[in-house]
Design a protein around this motif. Structure first.
Motif, PDB file in Angstrom:
ATOM      1  N   THR A  32      42.752  50.162  24.316  1.00  0.00           N
ATOM      2  CA  THR A  32      43.040  49.385  25.683  1.00  0.00           C
ATOM      3  C   THR A  32      44.084  48.526  25.876  1.00  0.00           C
ATOM      4  N   LYS A  33      44.785  48.672  26.702  1.00  0.00           N
ATOM      5  CA  LYS A  33      45.970  47.586  26.609  1.00  0.00           C
ATOM      6  C   LYS A  33      45.488  46.332  27.650  1.00  0.00           C
ATOM      7  N   TYR A  34      44.166  46.345  27.862  1.00  0.00           N
ATOM      8  CA  TYR A  34      43.613  45.158  28.595  1.00  0.00           C
ATOM      9  C   TYR A  34      42.742  44.457  27.848  1.00  0.00           C
ATOM     10  N   PRO A  35      42.851  43.948  26.649  1.00  0.00           N
ATOM     11  CA  PRO A  35      41.953  43.139  25.985  1.00  0.00           C
ATOM     12  C   PRO A  35      41.411  41.715  26.538  1.00  0.00           C
ATOM     13  N   LEU A  36      40.579  40.915  25.931  1.00  0.00           N
ATOM     14  CA  LEU A  36      40.161  39.753  26.615  1.00  0.00           C
ATOM     15  C   LEU A  36      41.128  39.021  26.937  1.00  0.00           C
ATOM     16  N   GLY A  37      42.091  38.659  26.089  1.00  0.00           N
ATOM     17  CA  GLY A  37      43.327  38.077  26.265  1.00  0.00           C
ATOM     18  C   GLY A  37      44.040  38.209  27.392  1.00  0.00           C
ATOM     19  N   LYS A  38      44.316  39.352  27.692  1.00  0.00           N
ATOM     20  CA  LYS A  38      45.273  39.897  28.823  1.00  0.00           C
ATOM     21  C   LYS A  38      44.481  39.716  29.922  1.00  0.00           C
ATOM     22  N   MET A  39      43.162  40.065  30.154  1.00  0.00           N
ATOM     23  CA  MET A  39      42.320  39.763  31.193  1.00  0.00           C
ATOM     24  C   MET A  39      42.212  38.614  31.763  1.00  0.00           C
ATOM     25  N   ILE A  40      42.159  37.357  30.620  1.00  0.00           N
ATOM     26  CA  ILE A  40      42.416  35.991  30.945  1.00  0.00           C
ATOM     27  C   ILE A  40      43.592  35.704  31.886  1.00  0.00           C
ATOM     28  N   LYS A  41      44.683  36.323  31.045  1.00  0.00           N
ATOM     29  CA  LYS A  41      45.978  36.178  31.622  1.00  0.00           C
ATOM     30  C   LYS A  41      46.143  36.685  33.297  1.00  0.00           C
ATOM     31  N   LEU A  42      45.533  37.751  33.142  1.00  0.00           N
ATOM     32  CA  LEU A  42      45.806  38.531  34.611  1.00  0.00           C
ATOM     33  C   LEU A  42      44.849  37.544  35.782  1.00  0.00           C
ATOM     34  N   SER A  43      43.717  37.333  35.175  1.00  0.00           N
ATOM     35  CA  SER A  43      42.878  36.434  36.230  1.00  0.00           C
ATOM     36  C   SER A  43      43.529  35.206  36.489  1.00  0.00           C
ATOM     37  N   LEU A  44      44.414  34.466  35.584  1.00  0.00           N
ATOM     38  CA  LEU A  44      45.072  33.162  35.691  1.00  0.00           C
ATOM     39  C   LEU A  44      46.120  33.580  36.462  1.00  0.00           C
ATOM     40  N   ASP A  45      47.023  34.705  36.515  1.00  0.00           N
ATOM     41  CA  ASP A  45      48.163  35.003  37.249  1.00  0.00           C
ATOM     42  C   ASP A  45      47.781  35.245  38.795  1.00  0.00           C
ATOM     43  N   SER A  46      46.361  35.839  38.862  1.00  0.00           N
ATOM     44  CA  SER A  46      45.795  36.376  40.149  1.00  0.00           C
ATOM     45  C   SER A  46      45.659  35.022  40.836  1.00  0.00           C
ATOM     46  N   PRO A  55      29.413  47.227  28.988  1.00  0.00           N
ATOM     47  CA  PRO A  55      28.802  46.336  30.029  1.00  0.00           C
ATOM     48  C   PRO A  55      29.458  44.951  30.178  1.00  0.00           C
ATOM     49  N   PHE A  56      30.031  44.573  28.989  1.00  0.00           N
ATOM     50  CA  PHE A  56      30.990  43.363  29.010  1.00  0.00           C
ATOM     51  C   PHE A  56      32.164  43.672  30.086  1.00  0.00           C
ATOM     52  N   LYS A  57      32.813  44.704  30.126  1.00  0.00           N
ATOM     53  CA  LYS A  57      34.016  44.994  30.942  1.00  0.00           C
ATOM     54  C   LYS A  57      33.664  45.042  32.266  1.00  0.00           C
ATOM     55  N   ARG A  58      32.325  45.757  32.699  1.00  0.00           N
ATOM     56  CA  ARG A  58      31.818  45.834  33.969  1.00  0.00           C
ATOM     57  C   ARG A  58      31.683  44.469  34.439  1.00  0.00           C
ATOM     58  N   LYS A  59      31.004  43.584  33.719  1.00  0.00           N
ATOM     59  CA  LYS A  59      30.711  42.259  34.136  1.00  0.00           C
ATOM     60  C   LYS A  59      31.642  41.417  34.608  1.00  0.00           C
ATOM     61  N   THR A  60      32.736  41.476  33.532  1.00  0.00           N
ATOM     62  CA  THR A  60      34.034  40.690  33.718  1.00  0.00           C
ATOM     63  C   THR A  60      34.644  41.166  34.782  1.00  0.00           C
ATOM     64  N   ALA A  61      34.719  42.224  35.119  1.00  0.00           N
ATOM     65  CA  ALA A  61      35.666  42.955  36.356  1.00  0.00           C
ATOM     66  C   ALA A  61      34.744  42.653  37.619  1.00  0.00           C
ATOM     67  N   GLY A  62      33.436  42.750  37.342  1.00  0.00           N
ATOM     68  CA  GLY A  62      32.992  42.149  38.797  1.00  0.00           C
ATOM     69  C   GLY A  62      32.924  40.751  38.942  1.00  0.00           C
ATOM     70  N   ARG A  99      31.386  53.423  36.894  1.00  0.00           N
ATOM     71  CA  ARG A  99      32.166  52.636  35.800  1.00  0.00           C
ATOM     72  C   ARG A  99      31.422  52.671  34.631  1.00  0.00           C
ATOM     73  N   SER A 100      30.357  53.776  34.386  1.00  0.00           N
ATOM     74  CA  SER A 100      29.402  53.637  33.424  1.00  0.00           C
ATOM     75  C   SER A 100      30.143  53.892  32.155  1.00  0.00           C
ATOM     76  N   THR A 101      31.214  54.397  32.040  1.00  0.00           N
ATOM     77  CA  THR A 101      32.024  54.593  30.860  1.00  0.00           C
ATOM     78  C   THR A 101      32.580  53.195  30.270  1.00  0.00           C
ATOM     79  N   ASP A 102      32.717  52.332  30.962  1.00  0.00           N
ATOM     80  CA  ASP A 102      33.271  51.187  30.644  1.00  0.00           C
ATOM     81  C   ASP A 102      32.107  50.258  29.881  1.00  0.00           C
TER      82      ASP A 102
END
Length: 323
Positions: free
Chosen positions: A205-219, A130-137, A125-128
């Motif tokens: 990207t269709k998954y900015p920080l706000g949508k990433m947070i929403k996905l996490s909450l839904d999960s 560092p913030f994206k890789r960290k939050t995904a992890g 995932r080196s093309t992502d």
């Protein structure tokens, strides 16, 4: 029956559509199987649908399913899964971060090893950022703790599923499904195909920080009652702390170092707050379950589906996720 359906949710992907089709069509044509591509437009406003309809004129296997409004990636994916007719269904995004060339390998693996699910797993995932890789992890670590160890740490929504899996997903009463968690939780035989994640070919990207947070909450709320249990435990811990403060308050009163009337008010507020948190936590346990079981609003409405026999007509398909 069509052998393979490729479901692609799209939201404002006009800049990526041509690149996506140029990569995807040769791959599918070379598989030697009957196929369809179900492009689900999630309320785009940038000309995505008109371009898809133009491309469809020269590609009979392309279906365009237009939703009446933007409902989010997971619900749009659900619309595509319900519309898909293939014996196997692949879900893939149009940004080309996941390679269409891996579809053939996924199909072959499913057939050769008699698997119902084949996950596309990112080996790099080196093309992502560092913030994206960290939050995904952090997200996948949390999901593995809450949902179970069967959740892959590097698998998103690029996967192949058999017809039994898709039918099971369509029958689930989930109102806010998170398919990257739902699919592995079903326990169907599965395998993996690894690939290197590429950069987005075009667009944003269709998954900015706000949508990433929403996905996490839904999960979390879809798969765990942990937030409600935390409220209960918070109330219990607060109650224990309050007992200690009660002792200190009584001691202060005994030594006369308080304002008259302060002690009773202080103790009453502490005890009341602790009891309220405990009661709210317990009530939340029940309300959360009732709420999840009684939601019946449709997740999406389909404006039209070019795969219908009558062509581009207004198809008032309502799906609420109920069996």
């Amino acid at each position: 029956m069509v052998t393979l359906s490729v479901v692609t949710p799209m939201f404002n992907e006009r800049a990526a559509v041509d690149h996506f089709v140029a990569r995807l069509r040769p791959v599918l044509d070379g598989l030697g199987v009957t196929y369809e591509v179900v492009a689900v437009d999630d309320g785009s406003s940038d000309g995505t649908v008109p371009r898809l309809l133009e491309l469809r004129d020269g590609w009979d296997q392309l279906r365009v399913v237009k939703l009446r409004r933007n409902v989010g990636h997971q619900s749009a994916l659900g619309a595509g899964l319900r519309a898909a007719r293939g014996a196997y269904v692949v879900s893939i995004d149009a940004d080309l971060q996941d390679p269409p060339e891996a579809i053939g390998e996924m199909l072959a693996k499913a057939r050769d090893e008699d698997l119902d699910v084949v996950y596309g797993v990112r080996s790099d995932r080196s093309t992502d950022t560092p913030f994206k890789r960290k939050t995904a992890g952090v997200y996948y670590w949390l999901m593995r703790r809450l949902v179970g160890p069967w959740v892959s740490g590097q698998a998103g929504d690029f996967r192949l599923m058999s017809r039994p899996v898709v039918d099971t997903l369509n029958d689930l009463p989930e109102q806010q499904p998170v398919y990257r968690l739902v699919v592995p939780s079903l326990g169907f035989p599965s395998g993996e195909v690894t690939y290197v994640r590429a950069e987005r070919v075009a667009g944003e990207t269709k998954y900015p920080l706000g949508k990433m947070i929403k996905l996490s909450l839904d999960s979390v709320t879809s798969f765990s009652a942990a937030p409600l249990k935390i409220a209960t435990w918070l109330g219990l811990v607060t109650f224990v702390i309050c007992l200690g403060l009660v002792v200190s308050g009584l001691a202060a009163w005994a030594f006369g170092v308080v304002v008259p009337g302060w002690t009773s008010l202080y103790l009453a507020m502490l005890l009341l707050g602790a009891v309220q948190l405990i009661c709210l936590g317990m009530l939340g346990e029940y309300v959360g379950r009732i709420y999840a079981s009684t939601q019946s609003r449709p997740r999406y409405l389909v404006a039209f589906d070019t795969g219908e026999a009558t062509g581009e007509v207004d198809v008032p398909l309502v799906t609420s996720g109920r069996a």
